[in-house]
Design a protein around this motif. Sequence first.
Motif, PDB file in Angstrom:
ATOM      1  N   GLY A 133       0.794  -1.230   0.000  1.00  0.00           N
ATOM      2  CA  GLY A 133       0.000   0.000   0.000  1.00  0.00           C
ATOM      3  C   GLY A 133       0.820   1.269   0.000  1.00  0.00           C
ATOM      4  O   GLY A 133       0.282   2.376   0.090  1.00  0.00           O
ATOM      5  N   SER A 134       2.141   1.161  -0.125  1.00  0.00           N
ATOM      6  CA  SER A 134       2.975   2.370  -0.081  1.00  0.00           C
ATOM      7  C   SER A 134       2.889   3.152  -1.382  1.00  0.00           C
ATOM      8  O   SER A 134       3.265   4.325  -1.429  1.00  0.00           O
ATOM      9  CB  SER A 134       4.431   1.997   0.222  1.00  0.00           C
ATOM     10  OG  SER A 134       4.919   1.120  -0.768  1.00  0.00           O
ATOM     11  N   GLY A 135       2.430   2.508  -2.455  1.00  0.00           N
ATOM     12  CA  GLY A 135       2.289   3.211  -3.737  1.00  0.00           C
ATOM     13  C   GLY A 135       3.214   2.704  -4.824  1.00  0.00           C
ATOM     14  O   GLY A 135       3.440   3.400  -5.820  1.00  0.00           O
ATOM     15  N   LYS A 136       3.709   1.497  -4.674  1.00  0.00           N
ATOM     16  CA  LYS A 136       4.610   0.933  -5.687  1.00  0.00           C
ATOM     17  C   LYS A 136       3.919   0.832  -7.047  1.00  0.00           C
ATOM     18  O   LYS A 136       4.447   1.303  -8.062  1.00  0.00           O
ATOM     19  CB  LYS A 136       5.072  -0.481  -5.267  1.00  0.00           C
ATOM     20  CG  LYS A 136       5.817  -0.532  -3.948  1.00  0.00           C
ATOM     21  CD  LYS A 136       6.270  -1.953  -3.609  1.00  0.00           C
ATOM     22  CE  LYS A 136       5.136  -2.916  -3.348  1.00  0.00           C
ATOM     23  NZ  LYS A 136       4.322  -2.634  -2.149  1.00  0.00           N
ATOM     24  N   GLY A 137       2.753   0.200  -7.050  1.00  0.00           N
ATOM     25  CA  GLY A 137       2.033  -0.003  -8.310  1.00  0.00           C
ATOM     26  C   GLY A 137       1.702   1.317  -9.000  1.00  0.00           C
ATOM     27  O   GLY A 137       1.844   1.453 -10.221  1.00  0.00           O
ATOM     28  N   THR A 138       1.296   2.284  -8.208  1.00  0.00           N
ATOM     29  CA  THR A 138       0.929   3.604  -8.745  1.00  0.00           C
ATOM     30  C   THR A 138       2.130   4.263  -9.416  1.00  0.00           C
ATOM     31  O   THR A 138       2.034   4.790 -10.538  1.00  0.00           O
ATOM     32  CB  THR A 138       0.417   4.492  -7.581  1.00  0.00           C
ATOM     33  OG1 THR A 138      -0.680   3.832  -6.964  1.00  0.00           O
ATOM     34  CG2 THR A 138      -0.004   5.865  -8.073  1.00  0.00           C
ATOM     35  N   ARG A 197      -4.718   3.169   3.143  1.00  0.00           N
ATOM     36  CA  ARG A 197      -4.817   3.035   1.687  1.00  0.00           C
ATOM     37  C   ARG A 197      -5.296   1.643   1.275  1.00  0.00           C
ATOM     38  O   ARG A 197      -6.082   1.495   0.349  1.00  0.00           O
ATOM     39  CB  ARG A 197      -3.457   3.292   1.039  1.00  0.00           C
ATOM     40  CG  ARG A 197      -3.048   4.751   1.084  1.00  0.00           C
ATOM     41  CD  ARG A 197      -1.692   4.922   0.436  1.00  0.00           C
ATOM     42  NE  ARG A 197      -1.208   6.282   0.587  1.00  0.00           N
ATOM     43  CZ  ARG A 197       0.009   6.671   0.215  1.00  0.00           C
ATOM     44  NH1 ARG A 197       0.845   5.795  -0.314  1.00  0.00           N
ATOM     45  NH2 ARG A 197       0.382   7.917   0.376  1.00  0.00           N
ATOM     46  N   ARG A 240      -8.440   0.569  -0.783  1.00  0.00           N
ATOM     47  CA  ARG A 240      -8.289  -0.192  -2.025  1.00  0.00           C
ATOM     48  C   ARG A 240      -9.145  -1.456  -1.986  1.00  0.00           C
ATOM     49  O   ARG A 240      -9.704  -1.880  -2.992  1.00  0.00           O
ATOM     50  CB  ARG A 240      -6.811  -0.547  -2.242  1.00  0.00           C
ATOM     51  CG  ARG A 240      -6.545  -1.168  -3.612  1.00  0.00           C
ATOM     52  CD  ARG A 240      -5.072  -1.425  -3.848  1.00  0.00           C
ATOM     53  NE  ARG A 240      -4.606  -2.569  -3.087  1.00  0.00           N
ATOM     54  CZ  ARG A 240      -3.343  -2.977  -3.032  1.00  0.00           C
ATOM     55  NH1 ARG A 240      -2.402  -2.309  -3.688  1.00  0.00           N
ATOM     56  NH2 ARG A 240      -2.994  -4.024  -2.330  1.00  0.00           N
ATOM     57  N   LEU A 299       3.450  12.015   0.171  1.00  0.00           N
ATOM     58  CA  LEU A 299       3.108  13.182  -0.656  1.00  0.00           C
ATOM     59  C   LEU A 299       2.077  12.795  -1.717  1.00  0.00           C
ATOM     60  O   LEU A 299       1.865  11.618  -1.979  1.00  0.00           O
ATOM     61  CB  LEU A 299       4.383  13.695  -1.348  1.00  0.00           C
ATOM     62  CG  LEU A 299       5.535  14.113  -0.434  1.00  0.00           C
ATOM     63  CD1 LEU A 299       6.816  14.303  -1.243  1.00  0.00           C
ATOM     64  CD2 LEU A 299       5.172  15.393   0.306  1.00  0.00           C
ATOM     65  N   VAL A 345       0.591  11.899  -5.335  1.00  0.00           N
ATOM     66  CA  VAL A 345       1.187  11.016  -6.340  1.00  0.00           C
ATOM     67  C   VAL A 345       2.160  11.739  -7.286  1.00  0.00           C
ATOM     68  O   VAL A 345       3.261  11.252  -7.551  1.00  0.00           O
ATOM     69  CB  VAL A 345       0.071  10.315  -7.155  1.00  0.00           C
ATOM     70  CG1 VAL A 345       0.659   9.514  -8.311  1.00  0.00           C
ATOM     71  CG2 VAL A 345      -0.744   9.403  -6.249  1.00  0.00           C
TER      72      VAL A 345
HETATM   73  N1  LIG Z   1      -2.206  10.084  -1.301  1.00  0.00           N
HETATM   74  C1  LIG Z   1      -1.564   9.164  -2.006  1.00  0.00           C
HETATM   75  N2  LIG Z   1      -2.178   7.998  -2.267  1.00  0.00           N
HETATM   76  C2  LIG Z   1      -1.498   7.062  -2.967  1.00  0.00           C
HETATM   77  C3  LIG Z   1      -0.167   7.309  -3.404  1.00  0.00           C
HETATM   78  N3  LIG Z   1       0.279   6.203  -4.061  1.00  0.00           N
HETATM   79  C4  LIG Z   1      -0.738   5.312  -4.022  1.00  0.00           C
HETATM   80  N4  LIG Z   1      -1.811   5.806  -3.379  1.00  0.00           N
HETATM   81  C5  LIG Z   1      -3.058   5.074  -3.147  1.00  0.00           C
HETATM   82  O1  LIG Z   1      -2.746   4.005  -2.245  1.00  0.00           O
HETATM   83  C6  LIG Z   1      -3.304   2.752  -2.679  1.00  0.00           C
HETATM   84  C7  LIG Z   1      -2.216   1.690  -2.810  1.00  0.00           C
HETATM   85  O2  LIG Z   1      -1.392   2.015  -3.899  1.00  0.00           O
HETATM   86  P1  LIG Z   1      -0.671   0.909  -4.793  1.00  0.00           P
HETATM   87  O3  LIG Z   1       0.013   1.635  -5.886  1.00  0.00           O
HETATM   88  O4  LIG Z   1      -1.632  -0.163  -5.143  1.00  0.00           O
HETATM   89  O5  LIG Z   1       0.405   0.416  -3.738  1.00  0.00           O
HETATM   90  P2  LIG Z   1       1.315  -0.871  -3.634  1.00  0.00           P
HETATM   91  O6  LIG Z   1       0.596  -1.761  -2.699  1.00  0.00           O
HETATM   92  O7  LIG Z   1       2.600  -0.395  -3.031  1.00  0.00           O
HETATM   93  O8  LIG Z   1       1.476  -1.433  -5.014  1.00  0.00           O
HETATM   94  C8  LIG Z   1      -3.996   3.017  -3.989  1.00  0.00           C
HETATM   95  O9  LIG Z   1      -5.375   2.962  -3.768  1.00  0.00           O
HETATM   96  C9  LIG Z   1      -3.517   4.399  -4.421  1.00  0.00           C
HETATM   97  O10 LIG Z   1      -4.561   5.135  -5.019  1.00  0.00           O
HETATM   98  C10 LIG Z   1       0.443   8.576  -3.099  1.00  0.00           C
HETATM   99  O11 LIG Z   1       1.594   8.867  -3.445  1.00  0.00           O
HETATM  100  N5  LIG Z   1      -0.301   9.462  -2.403  1.00  0.00           N
END
Ligand SMILES: Nc1nc2c(ncn2[C@@H]2O[C@H](COP(=O)(O)OP(=O)(O)O)[C@@H](O)[C@H]2O)c(=O)[nH]1
Length: 196
Positions: free
Chosen positions: A20-25, A130, A134, A179, A181
Amino acid sequence: FKNTIKTIKYYVLLMSGGPGSGKGTQCEKIVAKYGYTHLSSGDLLRAEVASGSERGKQLQAIMQKGELVPLDTVLDMIKEAMIAKADVSKGYLIDGYPREVKQGEEFEKKIGAPALLLYVDAKAETMVKRLVKRGETSGRADDNEETIKKRLDLYYKATEPVIAYYEKRSIVRKINSELPVDEVFAIVEKAIDELK
Ligand SMILES: Nc1nc2c(ncn2[C@@H]2O[C@H](COP(=O)(O)OP(=O)(O)O)[C@@H](O)[C@H]2O)c(=O)[nH]1
Ligand SMILES: Nc1ccn([C@@H]2O[C@H](COP(=O)(O)OP(=O)(O)OP(=O)(O)O)[C@@H](O)[C@H]2O)c(=O)n1
Ligand SMILES: [Mg+2]
């Protein structure tokens, strides 16, 4: 496959950080700008589960508990996926692997040394928030509070040491993913551009 991993030209970026840290995004944005081949180990595993294979059923049980699947399974999948893209790839973006130091060591042996590790860092509280959000739409069996907690625990125990392992080689760039995205991506771009 006519190519083996040894004969192809490529370079490898790792994307690490908690669930949930934002890797995929961030990976999506990197692919859009730089055209790298994105390989998410979690996505590869989920595709195997979706195929309904016997192996997929075993994986599903492990993932639902928030545990790690056997090292060789994931590494073989990544390697196969890399080879399949060898002719067209400009570089590889490996998301969610290595999850433990041993996985990093095996990656080096079987594939090679990464050029950069992007470490997207957010507070535990942020990651949980997050993921719960999600979970409302992801359909992922592991986006529930109980499994999220286990994934976080395992992340701190097993995956954070991986970052320390690569820090010794000075290839880690830590990025504050609290921060918005686009601001996170601006820092990511800088780290990648410095590679050239
Ligand atoms: N506010 C904020 N939300 C984010 C950011 N990156 C991801 N999210 C949200 O956090 C959730 C998890 O992100 P995801 O990219 O799936 O994370 P992963 O688990 O690391 O792959 C998603 O619903 C995104 O919309 C960011 O930089 N800022
Ligand atoms: N190298 C990997 C990658 C994934 N998994 C399994 O697949 C699950 C989901 O992985 P991933 O999609 O990478 O999940 P997280 O990083 O936890 O979450 P996110 O998608 O939010 O990044 C993990 O909990 C784990 O059971 C694994 O065992 N080994
Ligand atoms: Mg992800």
